[in-house]
Design a protein around this motif. Structure first.
Motif, PDB file in Angstrom:
ATOM      1  N   TRP A 283       1.062   4.023  -2.897  1.00 22.59           N
ATOM      2  CA  TRP A 283       0.836   5.451  -2.598  1.00 22.59           C
ATOM      3  C   TRP A 283       2.011   6.291  -3.100  1.00 22.59           C
ATOM      4  O   TRP A 283       1.830   7.348  -3.712  1.00 22.59           O
ATOM      5  CB  TRP A 283       0.638   5.625  -1.090  1.00 22.59           C
TER       6      TRP A 283
ATOM      7  N   TYR B 223       0.848  -1.206   0.000  1.00 26.24           N
ATOM      8  CA  TYR B 223       0.000   0.000   0.000  1.00 26.24           C
ATOM      9  C   TYR B 223       0.880   1.252   0.000  1.00 26.24           C
ATOM     10  O   TYR B 223       0.599   2.225  -0.703  1.00 26.24           O
ATOM     11  CB  TYR B 223      -0.930   0.002   1.220  1.00 26.24           C
TER      12      TYR B 223
ATOM     13  N   SER C 124       1.860   8.995  -6.006  1.00 29.97           N
ATOM     14  CA  SER C 124       2.149  10.396  -5.669  1.00 29.97           C
ATOM     15  C   SER C 124       3.228  10.943  -6.596  1.00 29.97           C
ATOM     16  O   SER C 124       3.129  12.062  -7.092  1.00 29.97           O
ATOM     17  CB  SER C 124       2.641  10.518  -4.223  1.00 29.97           C
TER      18      SER C 124
END
Lengths: 367, 370
Positions: free
Chosen positions: A316, A312, A320
């Motif tokens: 992310w 995860y 990003s």
């Protein structure tokens, strides 16, 4: 179980390293599956959000993933629009283009649509839809990466385009969506009045199946459910990605099993004496196997849990830093990874279990 | 000391095997992924390289073929042909489309080439017809083999049932392959009027491609003109720009996994030999010498793992195409050098953790503990 735990935790740094090794292997598996799911979702994001439930494609064309080299004629567009059972027909002319932005080639899918019939951006973050040829709605992520804002301009196929809006949810690794008026794309593709496909919304009281049956007689067309086209688009992507992704997942799985094996083997060999004593006082191999498997299961469980967290975090981080990548970690992938972790633990316990089984108690004491 | 490092490492062969296996697989991940991209990149420009054109003319602003669409009025071919120094100007139609062969879909770069054209037609035709006539298609041997089809069988392309008249070879990759139909068939289904995609130019002997390229660009409006090497280079740049991010992501994941495996191995090997290191310290061996031993072990583990990983990748490169001809793997020297350099860094980082353990060793206590 106590023996297994004390054996495993005896060297905390070793335990931590082993857990990180397993976690990284698990992270890699989950991340690859997430990336695959993300690519699948991105591939159909336009059709998923565009109007209509039926797609009229040129003859023999079943998907929108590759350019077909074929167009629907203006007459076909008119015929579909006025066909019985049609509430709305949305003609779309889409083409791939590779503009060079700030020295880097950028794959975009230019979507030509008529605002009167829909098919444009569904989540406009800023600005407005294109009102004239030469105006475009740019994906927000693409605009951000290249410092474009509303009012800026860039060039595609020799045409200067002005950014009049920024859209959300339209970034993709394989072709970010850029929306323009259909007449503009017609002039670029030299295909006046033509369409790549027509998305059709059935009128009230008409089912999609009835509409397909009604439109099937149109010459030079292939009429399908929009969901079927989306499935076909994903199958094409699967044909490209799956073989590589699954080979890499298999390699990551074996790395994880080897890490489990290495740690449990070392922990077992270090404690040969204790295992020998247990055997000498009558413990059967089954008991010792349980100790070894318990250690493997504990290391794998902690590693898998940490690996899911890592996946995860990596997802992310990637989304990003590079928002054009969608990493979609799905529950089925997590269940698959949990199962993989369990199998990794069992596979990793094989070598140490053999080492324990081969122990001769008397020999251990003699040493 | 070098001998001691090796003896220490190979003393437990099972452990060494497991750790080398782990490193090898982690580095295989990196090498394999890169090999897939390099293999696909090598095939990307195969049509451009074999078409026989010195100069390519496309729609203004269109510098690539892959994932690109170029549309030129058919009259451009005549305008180009009239430029001094141009020997031949052949218009072709192109799209990145699908062919359906025996129930399976394949992405293809589909070219429509005029019958009898001196440039742009199929090359390396491994069987039968040199070029497709109306109602015919030439597809790559790998696609035909994968679909279980041969000469005379039917496939669907551009919405038409076409007969396989010939097979090319060496044009397939994981992403696509090259197919040829007659220009007449292509134009009939494309619609949109008298349009071509590219004009391929053969220059007269003694002329330079760059000079003719500039001359065409000055004479013919609304076009982009590139020499064949320039066009191929733009194609390679496209793949590089598009794949750079994903390769970085995959490499990072592979290297991190490799780092964890090597760190774990070296740590376990060092801690397992605490007693010997304690004895060495008691004999007056300095910490720096012990660090050296650990570093040598780390470098050896990674070195053997790298060789095994390379061997595995080369094996996969040889074996996979015999199961699936569409996957072409190519291990480049550039990729090998990069992986070797990063592996050396991984080995050095991996040696850091046990070094801390060694520095903290108290010789007497260790020996007493036995």
């Amino acid at each position: 179980m106590n023996l297994a735990l004390s054996n495993l935790f005896q060297d905390k740094l070793r335990f931590a390293l082993s857990v990180i090794g397993i976690a990284l292997a698990v992270m890699l598996i989950l991340f690859l599956l997430g990336l695959r799911a993300g690519v699948f979702r991105s591939a159909v994001i336009y059709l998923d959000n565009a109007p209509g439930s039926v797609a009229v494609m040129p003859q023999g064309v079943k998907s929108t993933s590759a350019g077909s080299g074929q167009f629907l004629s203006p007459e076909t567009v008119d015929t579909v629009s006025s066909a019985p059972g049609v509430d709305r027909a949305t003609p779309v002319l889409a083409m791939m283009a590779i503009p060079e932005l700030h020295g880097k080639k950028q794959a975009i899918k230019l979507v030509g649509y008529d605002p009167a019939f829909g098919g444009g951006p569904w989540d406009l973050k800023e600005g407005r839809e294109p009102a004239n040829d030469g105006e475009v709605v740019l994906d927000r992520v693409l605009a951000g990466r290249h410092g474009f804002d509303v009012g800026d301009s860039f060039s595609i196929a020799g045409h200067e385009l002005t950014v009049v809006g920024l859209s959300n949810q339209t970034a993709s690794f394989a072709g970010t969506l850029v929306f323009a008026r259909k007449t503009f794309v017609e002039s670029v593709a030299l295909a006046p009045g033509e369409a790549s496909f027509i998305l059709v919304t059935p009128a009230a009281g008409t089912t999609s199946a009835e509409l397909i049956a009604g439109l099937r007689s149109l010459p030079g067309t292939n009429v399908l459910l929009k969901s079927q086209v989306m499935e076909n688009d994903q199958q094409i992507i699967a044909g490209i990605f799956d073989q590589v992704i699954f080979l890499m997942v298999a390699a990551a799985f074996i790395v994880g099993a080897l890490v489990v094996g290495l740690v449990i083997y070392t922990a077992t060999v270090e404690r040969r004496g204790e295992y020998g004593i247990l055997k000498a006082i009558g413990a059967r191999n089954g008991v010792l196997y349980r100790v070894v498997v318990s250690q493997a299961a504990v290391a794998a469980s902690v590693g898998v849990a940490l690996g899911i967290g890592f996946a995860y975090a990596a997802g992310w981080l990637v989304m990003s830093a590079r928002p054009q990548f969608l990493v979609a970690i799905e529950p089925t992938a997590i269940i698959l990874t949990l199962a993989a972790g369990f199998v990794m633990a069992l596979a990793g316990a094989l070598v140490p279990a053999r080492a324990v089984a081969g122990l001769a108690p008397a020999e251990v004491f003699r040493r | 000391m070098f001998r001691l490092a090796i003896a220490n490492l190979v003393q437990n062969k099972t452990r060494l095997l497991i750790s080398v296996g782990g490193v090898a697989l982690a580095l295989t991940l990196v090498l394999f992924f890169r090999a897939v991209f390099d293999g696909a990149e090598g095939r990307l420009t195969v049509y451009i390289d074999r078409a026989g054109a010195d100069v390519w003319v496309s729609q203004e602003g269109v510098r690539t073929m892959h994932m690109s669409e170029s549309a030129l009025p058919a009259s451009v071919a005549e305008e180009v042909r009239a430029v001094p120094g141009v020997e031949e100007a052949v218009p072709i139609l192109y799209t990145e489309g699908m062919i359906e062969a025996n129930g399976s879909d394949y992405i293809v770069y589909l070219f429509g080439v005029p019958v009898g054209a001196p440039l742009g037609g199929p090359s390396l035709v491994s069987e039968s017809a040199p070029e497709p006539q109306s109602g015919q298609i030439v597809i790559d041997h790998a696609v035909a083999s994968e679909a279980g089809l041969g000469l005379g069988d039917q496939v669907t392309a551009l919405g038409q049932q076409l007969t396989i008249a010939g097979l090319t070879s060496g044009t397939s990759s994981l992403v696509s392959s090259v197919s040829f139909v007659s220009m007449e068939d292509f134009a009939a289904v494309r619609g949109g009027g008298d349009v071509v995609s590219f004009v391929l130019v053969k220059i007269e002997q003694g002329e330079s491609p760059a000079a003719i390229s500039s001359r065409i660009a000055e004479t013919v409006p609304g076009v982009t003109v590139q020499t064949s090497p320039e066009f191929a280079s733009q194609e390679r740049k496209l793949v590089k720009d598009m794949s750079a991010d994903i390769i970085t992501i995959m490499n990072t994941a592979g290297y991190l996994t490799g780092l964890a495996v090597v760190a774990l191995t070296i740590y376990i090997a060092t801690v397992g030999r605490r007693r010997e290191y304690g004895v060495l310290k008691a004999m007056g061996v300095r910490n720096s010498r012990l660090y050296w031993i650990v570093l040598v072990q780390a470098l050896l583990t990674v070195g053997i793992g790298l060789l095994a990983g390379l061997g595995l990748t080369l094996l996969l490169s040889a074996v996979i195409p015999s199961f699936n001809e569409l996957i072409v793997l190519s291990v480049s020297m550039n990729s090998l050098v990069r992986v070797t350099a990063v592996s050396a860094i991984i080995a050095c980082i991996s040696a850091l953790l046990p070094a801390r353990q060694l520095a903290g060793l108290e010789p007497v206590a260790i020996i007493r503990r036995g």
